[in-house]
Design an enzyme around this catalytic site. Structure first.
Site, PDB file in Angstrom:
ATOM      1  NE  ARG A 182      -3.824   0.044   1.966  1.00  0.00           N
ATOM      2  CZ  ARG A 182      -4.643   0.542   2.851  1.00  0.00           C
ATOM      3  NH1 ARG A 182      -4.727   0.008   4.044  1.00  0.00           N
ATOM      4  NH2 ARG A 182      -5.394   1.587   2.558  1.00  0.00           N
ATOM      5  CB  CYS A 183       4.126   1.986   1.292  1.00  0.00           C
ATOM      6  SG  CYS A 183       5.472   3.172   1.340  1.00  0.00           S
ATOM      7  CB  SER A 184       3.763   5.377  -3.446  1.00  0.00           C
ATOM      8  OG  SER A 184       4.240   6.377  -2.575  1.00  0.00           O
ATOM      9  NE  ARG A 218       2.162   1.032  -5.288  1.00  0.00           N
ATOM     10  CZ  ARG A 218       1.522   1.869  -4.494  1.00  0.00           C
ATOM     11  NH1 ARG A 218       1.085   1.464  -3.317  1.00  0.00           N
ATOM     12  NH2 ARG A 218       1.302   3.124  -4.863  1.00  0.00           N
TER      13      ARG A 218
END
Length: 116
Positions: free
Chosen positions: A11-13, A16
């Protein structure tokens, strides 16, 4: 090439982006979704040592609501800080990459490239 481990939150950019950078460099990758499979106390201590941190607090996300709820800002007991991260893995900064006997936090994501 050595195996690489990333403590990842999809969920963390930043997490990712870090994962994508690593996947471009190697297939030898161990992805740990640390929110579902938190590191052990020994692993946390090892990560802190590899990062060169002098306190568990340096690995904490101090902006998280649970950090405030648990009143960790004034907590000085390292064992309690570590236990808070074990009990609430969202307190652990992300992403963390381990490779070649070193560790980096992927903020910015490119910072992990120096160890892989």
């Amino acid at each position: 090439m050595t195996d690489i481990t990333i403590y990842h939150n999809n969920r963390c950019s930043k997490s990712r982006a870090t994962l994508a950078l690593i996947e471009d460099k190697t297939e030898q990758l161990n992805i740990v979704n640390y929110l579902q499979t938190p590191p052990t106390l020994a692993e946390l201590n090892h990560i802190i040592t590899l990062l060169g941190f002098t306190s568990a607090r340096q690995l904490m996300r101090t902006g998280e609501a649970v950090y405030k709820e648990l009143q960790l800002k004034t907590e000085e007991d390292e064992a309690k800080l570590l236990q808070a991260m074990l009990d609430n893995p969202k307190l652990i900064e992300r992403p963390i990459v381990l490779a070649n006997g070193q560790a980096r936090i992927g903020r910015p994501p490119e910072s992990v490239l120096e160890i892989i």
